[in-house]
Scaffold this motif. Structure first.
Motif, PDB file in Angstrom:
ATOM      1  N   THR A 115       0.562  -0.681   0.112  1.00 35.09           N
ATOM      2  CA  THR A 115       0.289  -0.134   0.023  1.00 35.09           C
ATOM      3  C   THR A 115       1.181   1.185  -0.110  1.00 35.09           C
ATOM      4  O   THR A 115       0.386   2.634  -0.408  1.00 35.09           O
ATOM      5  CB  THR A 115      -1.484   0.211   1.694  1.00 35.09           C
ATOM      6  OG1 THR A 115      -0.172  -0.266   2.183  1.00 35.09           O
ATOM      7  CG2 THR A 115      -2.123  -1.425   1.197  1.00 35.09           C
ATOM      8  N   THR A 142      -0.582   3.880  -2.801  1.00 39.39           N
ATOM      9  CA  THR A 142      -1.367   4.724  -2.865  1.00 39.39           C
ATOM     10  C   THR A 142      -0.933   5.971  -2.484  1.00 39.39           C
ATOM     11  O   THR A 142      -0.985   7.246  -2.683  1.00 39.39           O
ATOM     12  CB  THR A 142      -2.739   4.784  -1.701  1.00 39.39           C
ATOM     13  OG1 THR A 142      -2.451   4.741  -0.251  1.00 39.39           O
ATOM     14  CG2 THR A 142      -3.732   3.653  -2.363  1.00 39.39           C
ATOM     15  N   SER A 173      -3.181   3.532  -8.257  1.00 40.35           N
ATOM     16  CA  SER A 173      -4.045   4.248  -7.104  1.00 40.35           C
ATOM     17  C   SER A 173      -3.367   5.133  -6.410  1.00 40.35           C
ATOM     18  O   SER A 173      -3.475   5.709  -5.877  1.00 40.35           O
ATOM     19  CB  SER A 173      -3.961   2.926  -6.404  1.00 40.35           C
ATOM     20  OG  SER A 173      -4.744   2.278  -7.378  1.00 40.35           O
ATOM     21  N   THR A 175      -2.370   8.150  -4.746  1.00 41.73           N
ATOM     22  CA  THR A 175      -3.001   9.347  -4.805  1.00 41.73           C
ATOM     23  C   THR A 175      -2.236  10.466  -4.562  1.00 41.73           C
ATOM     24  O   THR A 175      -2.749  11.610  -4.823  1.00 41.73           O
ATOM     25  CB  THR A 175      -3.769   9.618  -4.311  1.00 41.73           C
ATOM     26  OG1 THR A 175      -3.401   9.551  -2.669  1.00 41.73           O
ATOM     27  CG2 THR A 175      -4.834   8.520  -4.632  1.00 41.73           C
TER      28      THR A 175
END
Length: 275
Positions: A115, A142, A173, A175
């Motif tokens: 992640t 992310t 993904s 951001t």
């Protein structure tokens, strides 16, 4: 001691040889640590936790690698999938900090369960997918942070992100991106997916589109502390950004050079230089 490099931990008290098929499966929950050596295996199945660490450590697969336990890669280690038959799949909890990621000649590094990705202080890292069909899958990440620390000119303490020769890096993904990183795309066949990226808070970071290379940032809103360079026909599309700014005590270059080269900041309404 649960070390990969301890011969007594393996069947027949022998380390896996180059090109071996390796199975890690013990009766009690275990975490195996690979902390040195250039290890090249054909196939790897691990049902236990695996830690790959240290700058002297390379784990390369040329066939199918299935990691069902956790994976932790850090301390300047390298994970590599080399060849059209190479598929490295991490299906457990995945942590990658300060690690080189290499996919070549059609190899696949599937780290989609991570992640976050981050560099470390005063160190360079390379994320490179080279060759048609090569893929580094970081589609679950992310938050992406480059390296930090002293910068001694171009190439100093950054995370280099390089799809080349038709390779693909999936950061779809992500951001937000921060820290020091250097993105370069030099061919239309090279793909870097940053389709969800909203904000860059860089520090001497650079995005480059060279030749037929294109960097598209369809969700971008804010660009801070990043140089933009398009050359020889390259295109950087950041047309949805509304803000661009430099940072304190840093130089940044926005340069489009050569016929067809374009840096599209047409949506920017607020522009601030460095301070």
């Amino acid at each position: 001691d649960n070390l990969w490099t301890t011969a007594a931990n393996w069947n027949n008290d022998a380390l896996p040889s180059g090109g071996a098929n390796v199975l890690i499966d013990v009766s009690a929950a275990t975490t195996v640590t690979l902390d040195s050596g250039n290890v090249a295996v054909a196939r790897l199945q691990s049902d236990e936790g695996l830690v790959v660490q240290s700058s002297s450590t390379v784990l390369q697969v040329s066939g199918l690698a299935t990691l069902n336990g956790s994976l932790t890669a850090n301390q300047e280690a390298t994970l590599s999938a080399a060849g059209a038959s190479a598929e490295f799949h991490a299906y457990g909890v995945t942590s990658i900090t300060g690690v080189h990621l290499l996919a070549s000649s059609g190899g696949i590094l599937d780290l989609a369960r991570a992640t976050t990705y981050s560099g470390t202080i005063n160190r360079d890292y390379l994320l490179q997918a080279s060759g048609t069909g090569s893929l580094i899958d970081l589609s679950g990440v992310t938050s992406f942070a480059g390296s930090t620390g002293d910068v001694s000119g171009p190439g100093g303490t950054v995370v280099d992100i390089r799809p080349i020769g038709g390779g693909r890096i999936d950061l779809s993904s992500v951001t937000s991106m921060a820290g020091q990183f250097d993105i370069a795309v030099s061919d239309a066949a090279d793909e870097l997916d940053l389709s969800s990226l909203v904000a860059i808070t860089g520090s001497t970071s650079i995005i480059q589109a060279i030749g037929s290379g294109r960097v598209s940032l369809p969700s971008i809103d804010r660009l801070t502390g990043v140089g933009l360079i398009a050359s020889n026909g390259g295109v950087i599309d950041a047309s949805n950004a509304t803000q661009y700014s430099g940072t304190i005590n840093r130089d940044y270059l926005l340069q489009a050079s050569g016929t067809g080269s374009l840096i599209d900041l047409s949506g920017v309404t607020s522009f601030a230089g460095s301070t």
